[in-house]
Design a protein around this motif. Structure first.
Motif, PDB file in Angstrom:
ATOM      1  N   ILE A 148       0.952  -1.044   0.099  1.00  0.00           N
ATOM      2  CA  ILE A 148       0.123  -0.119   0.016  1.00  0.00           C
ATOM      3  C   ILE A 148       0.817   1.293  -0.004  1.00  0.00           C
ATOM      4  O   ILE A 148       0.671   2.095   0.691  1.00  0.00           O
ATOM      5  CB  ILE A 148      -1.105   0.171   1.163  1.00  0.00           C
ATOM      6  N   CYS A 149       2.065   1.103  -0.713  1.00  0.00           N
ATOM      7  CA  CYS A 149       2.834   2.174  -0.955  1.00  0.00           C
ATOM      8  C   CYS A 149       1.943   3.440  -1.567  1.00  0.00           C
ATOM      9  O   CYS A 149       1.317   3.313  -2.283  1.00  0.00           O
ATOM     10  CB  CYS A 149       3.984   1.824  -1.836  1.00  0.00           C
ATOM     11  N   ARG A 150       2.358   4.568  -1.120  1.00  0.00           N
ATOM     12  CA  ARG A 150       2.131   5.769  -1.621  1.00  0.00           C
ATOM     13  C   ARG A 150       2.095   5.927  -3.392  1.00  0.00           C
ATOM     14  O   ARG A 150       0.957   6.308  -3.918  1.00  0.00           O
ATOM     15  CB  ARG A 150       2.500   7.099  -1.189  1.00  0.00           C
ATOM     16  N   HIS A 151       2.959   5.058  -3.849  1.00  0.00           N
ATOM     17  CA  HIS A 151       2.907   5.018  -5.561  1.00  0.00           C
ATOM     18  C   HIS A 151       2.991   3.741  -5.965  1.00  0.00           C
ATOM     19  O   HIS A 151       3.399   3.299  -6.824  1.00  0.00           O
ATOM     20  CB  HIS A 151       4.575   5.479  -5.714  1.00  0.00           C
ATOM     21  N   PHE A 152       1.752   3.146  -5.046  1.00  0.00           N
ATOM     22  CA  PHE A 152       1.384   1.592  -5.407  1.00  0.00           C
ATOM     23  C   PHE A 152       1.136   1.344  -7.086  1.00  0.00           C
ATOM     24  O   PHE A 152       0.708   2.231  -7.650  1.00  0.00           O
ATOM     25  CB  PHE A 152       0.186   1.297  -4.568  1.00  0.00           C
ATOM     26  N   GLY A 153       1.757   0.415  -7.462  1.00  0.00           N
ATOM     27  CA  GLY A 153       1.481  -0.001  -8.934  1.00  0.00           C
ATOM     28  C   GLY A 153       2.050  -1.362  -9.382  1.00  0.00           C
ATOM     29  O   GLY A 153       2.805  -1.988  -8.612  1.00  0.00           O
ATOM     30  N   PHE A 154       1.858  -1.707 -10.580  1.00  0.00           N
ATOM     31  CA  PHE A 154       2.426  -3.084 -11.008  1.00  0.00           C
ATOM     32  C   PHE A 154       3.131  -2.871 -12.254  1.00  0.00           C
ATOM     33  O   PHE A 154       2.619  -2.170 -13.241  1.00  0.00           O
ATOM     34  CB  PHE A 154       1.213  -4.114 -11.269  1.00  0.00           C
ATOM     35  N   ALA A 155       4.066  -3.585 -12.413  1.00  0.00           N
ATOM     36  CA  ALA A 155       4.663  -3.613 -13.810  1.00  0.00           C
ATOM     37  C   ALA A 155       3.882  -4.454 -14.551  1.00  0.00           C
ATOM     38  O   ALA A 155       3.254  -5.378 -14.079  1.00  0.00           O
ATOM     39  CB  ALA A 155       6.093  -4.496 -13.788  1.00  0.00           C
ATOM     40  N   GLY A 156       3.515  -3.793 -15.960  1.00  0.00           N
ATOM     41  CA  GLY A 156       2.353  -4.638 -16.729  1.00  0.00           C
ATOM     42  C   GLY A 156       1.241  -3.833 -16.714  1.00  0.00           C
ATOM     43  O   GLY A 156       0.287  -4.396 -17.406  1.00  0.00           O
ATOM     44  N   LEU A 157       1.045  -3.177 -15.588  1.00  0.00           N
ATOM     45  CA  LEU A 157      -0.164  -2.070 -15.752  1.00  0.00           C
ATOM     46  C   LEU A 157       0.171  -0.602 -15.822  1.00  0.00           C
ATOM     47  O   LEU A 157      -0.346   0.062 -16.132  1.00  0.00           O
ATOM     48  CB  LEU A 157      -0.966  -2.668 -14.424  1.00  0.00           C
ATOM     49  N   MET A 158       1.135  -0.422 -14.705  1.00  0.00           N
ATOM     50  CA  MET A 158       1.529   1.153 -14.693  1.00  0.00           C
ATOM     51  C   MET A 158       3.098   1.259 -14.996  1.00  0.00           C
ATOM     52  O   MET A 158       3.195   2.206 -15.430  1.00  0.00           O
ATOM     53  CB  MET A 158       1.572   1.445 -13.267  1.00  0.00           C
TER      54      MET A 158
END
Length: 370
Positions: free
Chosen positions: A113-123
């Motif tokens: 739940i990082c402030r810059h949450f995201g995934f390689a392959g989506l973000m």
């Protein structure tokens, strides 16, 4: 190299792109398998949902068009500057979530739940390609006893494992409402934790049958049974289950979970629903709790251990493996046709290049070792 590049809804192109050069702190992965996730399917069908199109994602710096795919694994092909602890040739599972390491949640160890949450392959660019450059912290080295096919399933299995952790102490009875890959893996991991009663609920007879093979003790066909929540409660001795996992992402599934859960029980939200309404009066009177579960953290080491040392087999949820060239027709479109016989489809980016020369790697990275 070939890659599946998202340009817009219903516009995913298998394109020739440059092999990425790993930057400082990154590794280049020769991709072995990449699973198709429901998130990929939503982005293809009617996105963008998570894909950045106007402003770069703060962790990746990427905007569309970008390479899809976050459920992947492979072999380290090159190392960027300052990478240590990995070597060329290491087989790795990729934990694809970005983290900044500096925000309050990251400092507390809650990097999912990082402030810059995201995934390689989506973000950012992902693994539906022959090669992918990722931050080195995403790569988990695999022992020889863990196959790459098993490793391709660590990402959805991590979602299931984190949801089980969010349930609190191991319950005696659970219901899993929705038997997509994550729901089925929740059944499998709950069985591995010796949960006494596991009620599996879905509209697909084939998926219910698969759930039985993975450890479900009770099956409820939501197409034919009126009041699925009440049926779950009855199967758990009339009291209701300790924990219900909502793995659909719908208000109806949430209502089923609340109806199925005992007084003082818990519902874990795993599916992604926009807005729901619920009977707060009943929720308070039954002292039930609803908790959310997003992504995962610190799950890969446990999954590696379970597969390597305890014989956990995640592969029964795999129903087909396809070539990258066939991603849209026999991947996305097949899954959009309905539950059918497909559950988890793996993409093999190397399938089309059998006998063909390997793409050239960045010349200044191929000899670097950590």
């Amino acid at each position: 190299m070939k890659a599946a590049v998202w340009y817009g809804a219903r516009d995913v192109r298998i394109a020739e792109v440059d092999v990425p050069a790993p930057r400082r702190g990154e590794v280049l992965i020769e991709v072995a398998y990449c699973g198709i996730c429901g998130s990929d399917l939503h982005e293809y069908a009617d996105g963008p949902h998570a894909i950045p199109v106007s402003e770069p994602h703060p962790a990746s710096g990427a905007t569309a068009p970008l390479v899809l795919g976050h459920e992947f694994c492979g072999t380290v092909a090159a190392l960027g500057p300052s990478v240590t602890g990995l070597s060329i040739g290491d087989r790795v599972a990729v934990e694809p979530n970005y983290r900044c390491g500096a925000c309050p949640r990251c400092r507390a160890g809650e990097y999912n739940i990082c402030r810059h949450f995201g995934f390689a392959g989506l973000m950012g660019n992902g693994g539906m390609a022959e090669y992918a450059a990722i931050p080195a912290y995403m790569a988990h080295r695999l022992p020889e006893t863990v196959s790459l096919e098993q490793a391709a399933l660590f990402e959805p299995a991590s979602v299931a494992l984190h949801a089980l952790r969010r349930a609190g102490t191991t319950p005696e009875t659970v219901a899993v409402v929705g038997l997509g890959p994550v729901g089925l893996l929740t059944v499998l991991l709950a069985a591995g934790r010796k949960v006494r009663r596991i009620v599996a609920v879905d509209v697909s007879p084939a998926r219910l049958e698969l759930a039985a093979g993975l450890g479900a003790t009770d099956l409820i066909d939501a197409r034919r049974e009126e009041g699925a929540g009440e049926r779950i409660r009855e199967s758990a001795g009339g009291e209701g289950v300790d924990v219900a996992f909502e793995v659909v992402g719908s208000e109806a599934a949430l209502r089923t979970c609340l109806a199925a859960t005992r007084r003082g029980g818990r519902v874990v939200l795993v599916g992604l629903a926009r807005e729901v309404s619920l009977d707060a009066f009943a929720l308070v009177n039954n002292e039930q709790s609803i908790v959310a579960s997003v992504g995962y953290r610190d799950t890969y080491p446990e999954l590696i251990r379970l597969v390597a040392e305890h014989g956990l087999d995640l592969t029964p949820v795999v129903t087909s493996t396809i070539a990258l060239d066939d991603l849209v027709t026999t991947g996305f479109e097949a899954l959009l046709d309905g539950p059918g016989h497909q559950v988890k489809i793996l993409v093999d980016p190397a399938a089309h290049r059998t006998g063909a020369p390997a793409p050239r790697l960045p010349a200044d990275r191929t000899a670097t070792r950590g």
